[in-house]
Scaffold this motif. Structure first.
Motif, PDB file in Angstrom:
ATOM      1  N   ARG A  34      44.587  37.099  22.880  1.00 20.01           N
ATOM      2  CA  ARG A  34      45.170  37.994  21.860  1.00 20.01           C
ATOM      3  C   ARG A  34      44.142  39.013  21.374  1.00 20.01           C
ATOM      4  O   ARG A  34      42.945  38.830  21.573  1.00 20.01           O
ATOM      5  CB  ARG A  34      45.674  37.147  20.691  1.00 20.01           C
ATOM      6  CG  ARG A  34      46.788  36.225  21.150  1.00 20.01           C
ATOM      7  CD  ARG A  34      47.434  35.527  20.004  1.00 20.01           C
ATOM      8  NE  ARG A  34      48.535  34.712  20.504  1.00 20.01           N
ATOM      9  CZ  ARG A  34      49.513  34.251  19.760  1.00 20.01           C
ATOM     10  NH1 ARG A  34      49.535  34.509  18.473  1.00 20.01           N
ATOM     11  NH2 ARG A  34      50.478  33.536  20.297  1.00 20.01           N
TER      12      ARG A  34
ATOM     13  N   ARG B  82      56.500  36.965  15.160  1.00 22.72           N
ATOM     14  CA  ARG B  82      57.857  37.533  15.125  1.00 22.72           C
ATOM     15  C   ARG B  82      58.419  37.516  13.706  1.00 22.72           C
ATOM     16  O   ARG B  82      59.109  38.439  13.269  1.00 22.72           O
ATOM     17  CB  ARG B  82      58.782  36.764  16.080  1.00 22.72           C
ATOM     18  CG  ARG B  82      58.615  37.175  17.524  1.00 22.72           C
ATOM     19  CD  ARG B  82      59.262  36.186  18.457  1.00 22.72           C
ATOM     20  NE  ARG B  82      58.443  34.999  18.619  1.00 22.72           N
ATOM     21  CZ  ARG B  82      58.820  33.915  19.261  1.00 22.72           C
ATOM     22  NH1 ARG B  82      60.032  33.839  19.782  1.00 22.72           N
ATOM     23  NH2 ARG B  82      58.013  32.880  19.386  1.00 22.72           N
TER      24      ARG B  82
ATOM     25  N   ASP C 118      55.309  27.704  16.287  1.00 25.47           N
ATOM     26  CA  ASP C 118      55.439  29.014  16.942  1.00 25.47           C
ATOM     27  C   ASP C 118      56.302  29.962  16.108  1.00 25.47           C
ATOM     28  O   ASP C 118      57.163  29.519  15.345  1.00 25.47           O
ATOM     29  CB  ASP C 118      56.055  28.812  18.335  1.00 25.47           C
ATOM     30  CG  ASP C 118      55.805  30.016  19.244  1.00 25.47           C
ATOM     31  OD1 ASP C 118      54.927  30.837  18.924  1.00 25.47           O
ATOM     32  OD2 ASP C 118      56.507  30.130  20.267  1.00 25.47           O
ATOM     33  N   GLY C 119      56.066  31.263  16.287  1.00 23.89           N
ATOM     34  CA  GLY C 119      56.938  32.273  15.687  1.00 23.89           C
ATOM     35  C   GLY C 119      56.368  33.011  14.488  1.00 23.89           C
ATOM     36  O   GLY C 119      57.074  33.793  13.845  1.00 23.89           O
TER      37      GLY C 119
HETATM   38 MG    MG Z   1      54.129  32.394  20.012  1.00 17.75          MG
END
Ligand code: MG
Ligand code: IPE
Ligand code: IPE
Length: 248
Positions: A72, A25, A21-22
């Protein structure tokens, strides 16, 4: 208290599962589109597979795309699908070179036919490799997997092949996409979130959880070893009281 002491021998988990994840960001912080993060994330995954193999981990399962990720923007989904295409294309040769057996879990019916074919080809080509088993979860959801498994079991019950009272943990385990693999010993989730997001709901029943704030594109061998060090320090009791029981 759990600590990641530098001393002592590492206990290498048999099966590591990762919620990567990430990516978004990480990219945003660099003023780049989210998709830039996915591309970097794919590179980090290739390195992580090598690192896991070097450390003697036998199974690595990664969450690449969830049943919920279709929500998404279309463009982002398309970029992720193209990354799969690219990966599946060039990974046959790499997996053969590194003795990696590759498998995909999740519902393939929603994937494009060319991606489905590439998955079949990769699985077929690498099926006799004896090194690490690399399991990629694509269009995977733990609830979706359980529903598909329950349907299979129900069909057997309706046809009289299986009596309801004969249904055991093994029956359920065998009905899942992961039927041939042992349960994960260690779950790693990067980028700060502390939730499962529908990943391996059945299989993680007794896994050790490790959460780190490091976003997936910054993950590396050092972080992996940090996670394994914490895992080594955990006392897996499986409901008992003595501890130190080894996983299968
Ligand atoms: Mg995520
Ligand atoms: C994980 O990174 C990759 C996928 C879910 C495909 P994210 O895309 O979720 O990145 P963040 O969590 O939004 O930063
Ligand atoms: C989980 O991450 C799915 C993958 C890493 C493929 P998400 O970013 O989709 O999870 P949520 O939305 O934060 O729960």
């Amino acid at each position: 208290m759990e600590n990641a002491s530098d001393s002592g021998k590492l206990k290498i988990p048999n099966h590591v599962a990762i919620i990567m994840d990430g990516n978004g960001r990480w990219a945003k912080k660099r003023h780049k589109p989210r998709t830039f993060g996915h591309a970097k994330g794919a590179e980090v995954l290739e390195q992580t597979l090598e690192d896991c193999n070097d450390l003697g981990i036998k199974y690595l399962t990664v969450y690449a795309f969830s049943t919920e990720n279709w929500a998404r923007p279309l463009e982002e989904v398309q970029v992720i699908m193209n990354l799969f295409r690219k990966y599946l294309e060039h990974s046959v040769e790499k997996c053969m070179k590194n003795n990696v057996r590759c498998r995909v879990i999740g519902d393939r019916s929603r994937l494009s036919p060319d991606i489905r074919d590439a998955i079949d080809h990769l699985e077929q080509m690498t099926r006799n490799n004896t090194g690490i088993t690399f399991i990629i979860a694509i269009n995977y959801g733990g609830r979706d997997e359980l529903i598909r498994g329950i349907r299979k079991i129900s069909r057997d019950a309706v046809q009289g092949v299986l009596k309801p009272e004969e249904i055991t943990e093994e029956t359920v385990g065998r009905s899942l996409d992961t039927s041939e693999f042992p349960d994960p010993d260690l779950l790693i989730r990067t980028s700060g979130e502390q939730r499962l997001s529908n990943f391996l709901l059945w299989q993680l029943a007794y896994a050790e959880f490790y959460f780190t704030d490091i976003p997936w594109p910054d993950f590396n061998k050092e972080e992996l070893i940090k996670a394994i060090r914490v895992y080594t320090s955990r006392d897996r009791r499986y409901g008992g009281i003595t501890g130190q029981q080894e996983s299968k």
